[in-house]
Motif scaffolding. Sequence first.
Motif, short mmCIF file in Angstrom:
data_model
loop_
_atom_site.label_atom_id
_atom_site.label_comp_id
_atom_site.label_asym_id
_atom_site.label_seq_id
_atom_site.Cartn_x
_atom_site.Cartn_y
_atom_site.Cartn_z
N SER A 15 1.07 -1.21 0.17
CA SER A 15 -0.19 0.03 -0.06
C SER A 15 0.94 1.00 -0.06
CB SER A 15 -0.93 -0.13 1.20
OG SER A 15 -1.74 -1.18 1.12
N THR A 16 1.85 1.19 0.54
CA THR A 16 2.71 2.18 0.76
C THR A 16 3.31 2.61 -0.50
OG1 THR A 16 3.45 1.70 2.94
CG2 THR A 16 5.08 3.38 2.03
N VAL A 17 3.89 1.39 -1.40
CA VAL A 17 4.48 1.60 -2.69
C VAL A 17 3.51 2.25 -3.62
CG1 VAL A 17 5.38 0.48 -4.63
CG2 VAL A 17 6.29 -0.09 -2.21
N THR A 18 2.38 1.62 -3.42
CA THR A 18 1.00 2.11 -4.46
C THR A 18 1.14 3.65 -4.39
OG1 THR A 18 0.01 -0.02 -4.06
CG2 THR A 18 -1.32 1.98 -4.96
N ALA A 19 0.88 4.26 -3.03
CA ALA A 19 0.88 5.43 -2.69
C ALA A 19 1.75 6.52 -3.18
CB ALA A 19 0.76 5.90 -1.10
N ARG A 168 8.75 -14.05 -7.03
CA ARG A 168 9.66 -13.30 -7.41
C ARG A 168 10.10 -13.81 -8.72
NH1 ARG A 168 12.55 -10.39 -3.26
NH2 ARG A 168 14.34 -10.41 -4.49
N THR A 169 10.09 -15.13 -9.29
CA THR A 169 10.47 -15.39 -10.41
C THR A 169 9.69 -15.06 -11.44
OG1 THR A 169 9.02 -17.64 -10.14
CG2 THR A 169 11.13 -17.73 -9.39
N GLY A 170 8.11 -14.57 -11.19
CA GLY A 170 7.25 -13.97 -12.24
C GLY A 170 7.09 -12.56 -12.42
N ALA A 171 8.04 -11.91 -11.42
CA ALA A 171 7.93 -10.27 -11.60
C ALA A 171 8.73 -9.68 -12.72
CB ALA A 171 8.33 -9.95 -10.00
N THR A 172 8.38 -8.89 -13.19
CA THR A 172 9.09 -8.03 -13.98
C THR A 172 10.01 -7.13 -13.10
OG1 THR A 172 7.31 -7.77 -15.47
CG2 THR A 172 9.10 -6.49 -16.00
N TRP A 173 9.63 -6.56 -12.13
CA TRP A 173 10.42 -5.53 -11.15
C TRP A 173 10.02 -6.02 -9.58
CZ3 TRP A 173 7.38 -2.45 -14.43
CH2 TRP A 173 7.81 -2.00 -15.69
N ILE A 174 11.16 -6.12 -8.70
CA ILE A 174 11.01 -6.26 -7.65
C ILE A 174 11.57 -5.11 -6.66
CG2 ILE A 174 11.49 -7.76 -5.55
CD1 ILE A 174 12.31 -10.13 -7.98
N ILE A 175 10.61 -4.65 -5.70
CA ILE A 175 11.01 -3.87 -4.60
C ILE A 175 11.09 -4.32 -3.35
CG2 ILE A 175 10.38 -1.61 -3.45
CD1 ILE A 175 9.08 -0.64 -5.71
N GLN A 183 14.66 4.32 2.47
CA GLN A 183 14.98 3.58 1.25
C GLN A 183 13.97 3.47 0.32
OE1 GLN A 183 17.29 0.17 2.18
NE2 GLN A 183 19.24 1.22 2.66
N LEU A 184 12.86 3.23 0.89
CA LEU A 184 11.77 2.84 0.15
C LEU A 184 11.27 3.74 -1.00
CD1 LEU A 184 9.48 0.71 -0.59
CD2 LEU A 184 8.01 1.52 0.99
N VAL A 186 13.16 6.02 -2.41
CA VAL A 186 14.21 6.02 -3.52
C VAL A 186 13.99 4.98 -4.38
CG1 VAL A 186 16.81 5.96 -3.67
CG2 VAL A 186 15.95 7.23 -1.68
N ARG A 187 13.72 3.83 -3.79
CA ARG A 187 13.56 2.64 -4.56
C ARG A 187 12.53 2.93 -5.57
NH1 ARG A 187 15.11 -2.16 -0.21
NH2 ARG A 187 17.43 -1.77 -0.39
N VAL A 188 11.42 3.55 -5.12
CA VAL A 188 10.02 3.45 -5.90
C VAL A 188 10.27 4.56 -7.05
CG1 VAL A 188 7.67 4.31 -6.02
CG2 VAL A 188 8.61 2.82 -4.32
N ALA A 189 11.17 5.69 -6.51
CA ALA A 189 11.57 6.66 -7.57
C ALA A 189 12.65 6.14 -8.78
CB ALA A 189 12.27 7.69 -6.87
N GLU A 190 13.29 4.90 -8.39
CA GLU A 190 14.16 4.60 -9.42
C GLU A 190 13.19 3.75 -10.35
OE1 GLU A 190 16.91 2.54 -7.19
OE2 GLU A 190 18.08 3.94 -6.82
N LEU A 191 12.06 2.95 -9.65
CA LEU A 191 11.21 2.12 -10.57
C LEU A 191 10.51 3.13 -11.60
CD1 LEU A 191 9.54 -0.51 -11.09
CD2 LEU A 191 8.25 0.01 -9.38
N TRP A 192 10.15 4.22 -11.08
CA TRP A 192 9.22 5.08 -12.02
C TRP A 192 10.02 5.61 -12.93
CZ3 TRP A 192 4.58 6.01 -12.67
CH2 TRP A 192 3.99 7.24 -13.26
N GLN A 193 11.36 5.94 -12.54
CA GLN A 193 12.11 6.29 -14.04
C GLN A 193 12.30 5.26 -14.94
OE1 GLN A 193 15.83 7.50 -12.24
NE2 GLN A 193 15.12 9.56 -11.53
N THR A 194 12.53 4.18 -14.37
CA THR A 194 12.52 2.80 -15.41
C THR A 194 11.25 3.01 -16.25
OG1 THR A 194 13.95 1.75 -13.74
CG2 THR A 194 12.90 0.42 -15.60
N ILE A 195 10.07 2.81 -15.64
CA ILE A 195 8.92 2.82 -16.18
C ILE A 195 8.63 3.92 -17.26
CG2 ILE A 195 6.32 3.06 -15.96
CD1 ILE A 195 6.73 1.55 -13.15
#
Length: 209
Positions: A15-19, A168-175, A183-184, A186-195
């Motif tokens: 839920s935190t990552v979603t927000a 994990r074996t079926g995920a495209t990205w893992i946070i 740290q969370l 930061v990791r979400v921001a990195e994911l967003w840049q990738t997306i």
Amino acid sequence: MLKLALTGNIASGKSTVTALLAAHGATIIDADLLAREAVLPGTVALATIVERFGPSVLQADGTLDRPALRQHVFRDPVARDALNAIVHPAVSRLRDARLADARQRGDAVVISDIPLLFEVGLEHAFDGVILVDALEPERLERLTHDRGLSRDEAQAMIDAQWPSAKKRTGATWIIDNDGPREQLPVRVAELWQTIQALPLRGASADTSL
């Protein structure tokens, strides 16, 4: 429109990552909200649940008593499958309607938050899958300390879902939601840049963030 799914086992921090992703500009379709809408008083799904599990799963005002229903399903795989067979089709119809609305608006990135994505076999319906993960002992502590559940109830909720290693074996990205809380984001921001940088149409390579 890039259509992604986000999932994670209970108390992983999904839920935190979603927000955080919503704050970056993603359109979020929340399966928990859809599941509540699907069983509002007067719906076919709620009537079917009462028929299957009895009137004890209703509150005095006619709404679904979720804690009471939880007692029926978390330790009984047959009952859990029966509940899923009732609720999931109704939720899928609502999700399809939300996706159609987002496409009509021209939304660029739409993320469907689906806790049981892999359990119900929906992972291939999306352009990519985001998995939020945390170690089981940490998730157990969050359920007992933060949510006030008994250890047995918390463990039953964890055991009702696929193990993270399988997902994990079926995920495209893992946070990985471990370590210091700062740290969370930061990791979400990195994911967003990738997306934002990759269309990810049908990609399958796994990347941990």
